[in-house]
Design a protein around this motif. Structure first.
Motif, short mmCIF file in Angstrom:
data_model
loop_
_atom_site.label_atom_id
_atom_site.label_comp_id
_atom_site.label_asym_id
_atom_site.label_seq_id
_atom_site.Cartn_x
_atom_site.Cartn_y
_atom_site.Cartn_z
N LEU A 67 -5.82 -4.66 -0.32
CA LEU A 67 -4.86 -3.96 -1.19
C LEU A 67 -5.59 -3.14 -2.25
O LEU A 67 -5.22 -1.99 -2.53
N ARG B 140 -5.96 5.03 10.38
CA ARG B 140 -5.36 3.73 10.13
C ARG B 140 -5.14 2.94 11.42
O ARG B 140 -5.33 1.72 11.47
N ILE C 58 0.84 -1.21 0.00
CA ILE C 58 0.00 0.00 0.00
C ILE C 58 0.86 1.25 0.00
O ILE C 58 0.57 2.23 -0.70
N GLY D 104 -7.10 -0.24 -0.47
CA GLY D 104 -6.06 0.73 -0.13
C GLY D 104 -5.61 1.53 -1.34
O GLY D 104 -5.29 2.73 -1.22
N ALA E 100 -6.41 -0.27 5.29
CA ALA E 100 -6.62 0.21 3.93
C ALA E 100 -7.66 1.32 3.88
O ALA E 100 -7.56 2.24 3.06
#
Length: 419
Positions: free
Chosen positions: A123, A160, A54, A126, A183
């Motif tokens: 992913l 986060r 990320i 993100g 993400a």
């Protein structure tokens, strides 16, 4: 006076953005530490891979959207027009990233995520939230609303880490929950920046309008530059680790040294967002004397900070590696000094890149990074001691990037500014 306005007046944009960046960095380290202490080893390793990917895709691809949006607004285009066109171009770039991720997913998921497809979903999520937050930062930077820009950084860090802490405290944590929450954190940064975008600034009626195609092309060229910049900045320790597969202690010590000497580069990161609107405005006015003056001032500051960093790395680097990183192999101070000098070159490149973007020299920026990355990659595989070769390759590649940018900047400052 509101608290954010008071903070802006008392601290100034550099301090606010530095504080926001510190929160993002601290959240990253905290996230890795939290997952490492609460998850099984396999899950923790998969989460670490997600974190790295990320943070490669975001700065390595979508910084281009930020820089082009900031430049377009600073050159006089209406913020609403830039927002619409940059959103479409950024969405196209995100689509390309997702297609590439899907193409490599049969290898990526088993190798990096241990077969955990939920982390692949994280992913993709993100990547999408990174695209959004870098777009917002570009719009804010172009309008010089650095308080809002700093808020995107600070709230991204909090967004986060805090939900992951709550999951760890209130429920049985798992890699999927951690990955998806991390993400999604950039979306919190987007929401934090939106209030600062209200009441867009009017554009310059005399400014030339740029088509969506032109903006997309500029973003694509800059994306190539930022991806290559990531390569120059991060490839050396990866290759050293591969070449020293039987000497893991030395490989770990070199990786720690690499992180240590890059601290000034991390702290200097907000300079592009602060510098690009100012230089673009000067270039748009045709005031190249003011452009040169501002550029010389910031480069002088880099030289001073860099000289201190080299000296400290040479004198205290071996001690810091032993005490703070637990290095089991002692690396000489001279080696750390040379690595730090390479960091200074990358800091100079961080200044010259927004200068070239402000001058419309997008391709020259990418070509400079390409020159440095080709030299770096070629030198890394020379025969000899892998650590010494890596130091030589890192310094040579970084210096060549700067040389290419200097030549391009000198050429551009002699003629009319590109639009």
């Amino acid at each position: 006076m509101t608290a954010p306005a008071f903070a802006r007046r008392r601290l100034g944009p550099p301090a606010l953005m530095g504080g926001g960046l510190a929160l993002v960095g601290a959240a990253g380290y905290g996230f890795l530490a939290l997952s490492g202490h609460t998850l099984p080893t396999g899950d923790a390793a998969a989460i670490a891979s997600l974190y790295l990917l990320i943070n490669i895709i975001g700065p390595g691809v979508f910084t281009a959207v930020e820089q082009e949006a900031s430049r377009s607004i600073s050159s006089g285009m209406a913020a609403d027009v830039v927002r619409r066109r940059a959103t479409v171009a950024g969405a196209g770039l995100l689509g390309l990233v997702v297609v590439l991720l899907l193409a490599v997913s049969p290898v990526l998921v088993p190798e990096a995520f241990g077969g955990r497809w939920a982390l692949f979903a994280a992913l993709v999520l993100g990547s999408a939230t990174s695209a959004a937050v870098y777009l917002v930062r570009g719009l804010l930077g172009g309008q010089r609303r650095f308080g809002g820009y700093a808020a995107t950084l600070a709230f991204e860090g909090v967004g986060r880490l805090l939900p992951c802490i709550l999951v760890a405290v209130l429920a049985a944590p798992g890699s999927a929950a951690y990955g998806l929450l991390f993400a999604a954190g950039s979306a919190v940064g987007v929401l934090a920046g939106l209030p600062a975008l209200r009441g867009g600034v009017p554009g310059n009626e005399g400014a030339p309008e740029r088509s969506l195609t032109a903006m997309a092309a500029a973003i694509a060229v800059l994306a190539g530059a930022t991806v290559l910049a990531q390569l120059v900045a991060n490839l050396a320790p990866v290759i050293v680790s591969a070449r020293l597969d039987e000497d893991t202690a030395t490989a770990a010590a070199f990786a720690s040294a690499f992180v240590l000497v890059r601290i000034p580069l991390f702290l200097f990161a907000p300079v592009q967002a602060l510098l690009l609107p100012t230089l673009t405005a000067a270039a748009t006015r045709g005031d190249l004397a003011d452009f040169r003056r501002k550029l010389r001032l910031i480069l002088t500051s880099v030289a001073v900070v860099g000289a201190v960093g080299v000296a400290v790395s040479f004198a205290l680097g071996p001690w810091a590696l032993r005490v703070f990183f637990g290095a089991r192999v002692a690396l000489p101070g001279v080696l750390l000094g040379w690595l730090a000098l390479g960091t200074v070159a990358l800091m100079v490149a961080q200044v010259l890149q927004p200068a070239l973007v402000a001058l419309g020299m997008h391709r020259a920026t990418t070509l400079s990074w390409l020159l440095g990355s080709v030299a770096l990659t070629g030198l890394l595989f020379l025969p000899g001691d892998p650590v010494d070769i890596a130091v030589l390759a890192q310094l040579t590649g970084s210096v060549l990037v700067v040389a290419g940018m200097v030549i391009a900047a000198r050429t551009a400052l002699r003629g009319p500014v590109k639009r």
